[in-house]
Enzyme design. Sequence first.
Site, PDB file in Angstrom:
ATOM      1  N   HIS A  30      13.352   3.220  35.235  1.00  0.00           N
ATOM      2  CA  HIS A  30      12.143   2.392  35.097  1.00  0.00           C
ATOM      3  C   HIS A  30      12.398   0.984  35.656  1.00  0.00           C
ATOM      4  O   HIS A  30      11.534   0.408  36.338  1.00  0.00           O
ATOM      5  CB  HIS A  30      11.741   2.262  33.619  1.00  0.00           C
ATOM      6  CG  HIS A  30      11.335   3.535  32.962  1.00  0.00           C
ATOM      7  ND1 HIS A  30      11.878   3.982  31.789  1.00  0.00           N
ATOM      8  CD2 HIS A  30      10.397   4.466  33.304  1.00  0.00           C
ATOM      9  CE1 HIS A  30      11.315   5.127  31.428  1.00  0.00           C
ATOM     10  NE2 HIS A  30      10.416   5.443  32.335  1.00  0.00           N
ATOM     11  N   LYS A  54       2.866  12.691  22.884  1.00  0.00           N
ATOM     12  CA  LYS A  54       4.247  12.278  22.580  1.00  0.00           C
ATOM     13  C   LYS A  54       4.370  11.603  21.225  1.00  0.00           C
ATOM     14  O   LYS A  54       3.471  10.866  20.814  1.00  0.00           O
ATOM     15  CB  LYS A  54       4.760  11.317  23.662  1.00  0.00           C
ATOM     16  CG  LYS A  54       5.024  12.006  24.978  1.00  0.00           C
ATOM     17  CD  LYS A  54       5.639  11.065  25.999  1.00  0.00           C
ATOM     18  CE  LYS A  54       5.931  11.818  27.293  1.00  0.00           C
ATOM     19  NZ  LYS A  54       6.386  10.905  28.354  1.00  0.00           N
ATOM     20  N   ARG A 103       9.943  11.149  40.603  1.00  0.00           N
ATOM     21  CA  ARG A 103      11.355  11.528  40.656  1.00  0.00           C
ATOM     22  C   ARG A 103      11.575  12.780  41.495  1.00  0.00           C
ATOM     23  O   ARG A 103      12.561  12.898  42.193  1.00  0.00           O
ATOM     24  CB  ARG A 103      11.893  11.776  39.243  1.00  0.00           C
ATOM     25  CG  ARG A 103      12.082  10.507  38.449  1.00  0.00           C
ATOM     26  CD  ARG A 103      12.203  10.812  36.994  1.00  0.00           C
ATOM     27  NE  ARG A 103      11.020  11.532  36.540  1.00  0.00           N
ATOM     28  CZ  ARG A 103      10.913  12.155  35.380  1.00  0.00           C
ATOM     29  NH1 ARG A 103      11.930  12.168  34.556  1.00  0.00           N
ATOM     30  NH2 ARG A 103       9.801  12.759  35.048  1.00  0.00           N
ATOM     31  N   SER A 141      13.379   9.520  29.652  1.00  0.00           N
ATOM     32  CA  SER A 141      13.604   8.967  28.316  1.00  0.00           C
ATOM     33  C   SER A 141      14.019  10.071  27.345  1.00  0.00           C
ATOM     34  O   SER A 141      14.902   9.876  26.510  1.00  0.00           O
ATOM     35  CB  SER A 141      12.344   8.259  27.823  1.00  0.00           C
ATOM     36  OG  SER A 141      12.031   7.201  28.692  1.00  0.00           O
TER      37      SER A 141
HETATM   38  N1  COA Z   1      13.066   6.729  35.854  1.00  0.00           N
HETATM   39  C1  COA Z   1      13.350   7.428  34.759  1.00  0.00           C
HETATM   40  N2  COA Z   1      12.441   8.171  34.099  1.00  0.00           N
HETATM   41  C2  COA Z   1      11.213   8.175  34.588  1.00  0.00           C
HETATM   42  C3  COA Z   1      10.850   7.489  35.737  1.00  0.00           C
HETATM   43  C4  COA Z   1      11.833   6.721  36.382  1.00  0.00           C
HETATM   44  N3  COA Z   1      11.578   6.019  37.470  1.00  0.00           N
HETATM   45  N4  COA Z   1       9.555   7.718  35.994  1.00  0.00           N
HETATM   46  C5  COA Z   1       9.114   8.521  35.033  1.00  0.00           C
HETATM   47  N5  COA Z   1      10.128   8.809  34.188  1.00  0.00           N
HETATM   48  C6  COA Z   1      10.075   9.674  33.019  1.00  0.00           C
HETATM   49  C7  COA Z   1       9.787   8.916  31.760  1.00  0.00           C
HETATM   50  O1  COA Z   1      10.981   8.492  31.129  1.00  0.00           O
HETATM   51  C8  COA Z   1       9.073   9.962  30.962  1.00  0.00           C
HETATM   52  O2  COA Z   1      10.026  10.748  30.322  1.00  0.00           O
HETATM   53  P1  COA Z   1       9.729  11.488  28.944  1.00  0.00           P
HETATM   54  O3  COA Z   1       8.608  12.453  29.223  1.00  0.00           O
HETATM   55  O4  COA Z   1      11.000  12.120  28.624  1.00  0.00           O
HETATM   56  O5  COA Z   1       9.297  10.421  27.956  1.00  0.00           O
HETATM   57  C9  COA Z   1       8.358  10.819  32.020  1.00  0.00           C
HETATM   58  O6  COA Z   1       9.017  10.566  33.217  1.00  0.00           O
HETATM   59  C10 COA Z   1       6.932  10.445  32.322  1.00  0.00           C
HETATM   60  O7  COA Z   1       6.472   9.625  31.383  1.00  0.00           O
HETATM   61  P2  COA Z   1       5.779   8.199  31.560  1.00  0.00           P
HETATM   62  O8  COA Z   1       5.961   7.597  32.896  1.00  0.00           O
HETATM   63  O9  COA Z   1       6.245   7.374  30.417  1.00  0.00           O
HETATM   64  O10 COA Z   1       4.334   8.596  31.482  1.00  0.00           O
HETATM   65  P3  COA Z   1       3.644   9.455  30.359  1.00  0.00           P
HETATM   66  O11 COA Z   1       3.374  10.768  30.958  1.00  0.00           O
HETATM   67  O12 COA Z   1       4.336   9.434  29.055  1.00  0.00           O
HETATM   68  O13 COA Z   1       2.359   8.630  30.117  1.00  0.00           O
HETATM   69  C11 COA Z   1       0.404   7.447  30.641  1.00  0.00           C
HETATM   70  C12 COA Z   1       1.307   8.603  30.966  1.00  0.00           C
HETATM   71  C13 COA Z   1       0.840   6.709  29.385  1.00  0.00           C
HETATM   72  C14 COA Z   1       0.470   6.483  31.806  1.00  0.00           C
HETATM   73  C15 COA Z   1      -0.992   8.074  30.447  1.00  0.00           C
HETATM   74  O14 COA Z   1      -0.945   8.972  29.369  1.00  0.00           O
HETATM   75  C16 COA Z   1      -2.040   7.013  30.219  1.00  0.00           C
HETATM   76  O15 COA Z   1      -2.482   6.417  31.154  1.00  0.00           O
HETATM   77  N6  COA Z   1      -2.424   6.800  28.940  1.00  0.00           N
HETATM   78  C17 COA Z   1      -3.429   5.794  28.583  1.00  0.00           C
HETATM   79  C18 COA Z   1      -4.756   6.471  28.224  1.00  0.00           C
HETATM   80  C19 COA Z   1      -5.472   6.903  29.477  1.00  0.00           C
HETATM   81  O16 COA Z   1      -5.953   6.121  30.259  1.00  0.00           O
HETATM   82  N7  COA Z   1      -5.566   8.224  29.629  1.00  0.00           N
HETATM   83  C20 COA Z   1      -6.239   8.815  30.748  1.00  0.00           C
HETATM   84  C21 COA Z   1      -5.298   8.988  31.904  1.00  0.00           C
HETATM   85  S1  COA Z   1      -6.125   9.694  33.298  1.00  0.00           S
END
Ligand code: COA
Length: 172
Positions: A30, A54, A103, A141
Amino acid sequence: MTECEPFIPTRTNQTIAVYPGTFDPITMGHLDIVQRGLSLFNKVVVAIARNSSKQPLFSIDERIRMIRDCFPDDDRVEVEAVDGLLVDYAYTKGAKAIIRGLRAVSDFDYEFQLALMNRRIEREIETVFLMTGFRWIFISSSIIKDVARHGGDVNGLVPDHVCEKLRERFML
Ligand code: COA
């Protein structure tokens, strides 16, 4: 500005991007995305958003603190929690873009869906994808938490203060 005039950034048209995620906890992958985002935008707002599927290990306040501690003296990085729709938040922040890290090909379907839905809701905000640094493509994560929970070494994969927090949380 007419169509032919070059775009010259000034203090009044700062480019802002929102980098959303669960960040439970923030990893080196990140951080890499934030750093690279700062080479494209004047400001990156790290937005701790809710993913309804989550159950985070760390509270929102803990996650905010851990991320802020990664950028103690950098006022180009802001950290906030987001409630509600991400695009609404990005719009009120005056952001031009949402940054997401990719990724592997496996990330693409989900990211494509999010980006298209966000664009459908708010056309003025683009999603910008950055390739995650090669060194970090295997981490997430969840995998970090899983290794730490079982006493494995996550040194170097998360910032030192996050490593410490994981040790405390799992009483290692
Ligand atoms: N390095 C390491 N890990 C990475 C990474 C990077 N560069 N990029 C992504 N990841 C991992 C994260 O650690 C995470 O791992 P986990 O699933 O083990 O926790 C995973 O990839 C993706 O998760 P993240 O980037 O945290 O996104 P998410 O899928 O949890 O959340 C939101 C997506 C929060 C952005 C989305 O749900 C959202 O926008 N919510 C707000 C409400 C909304 O508007 N909803 C409608 C969306 S259309």
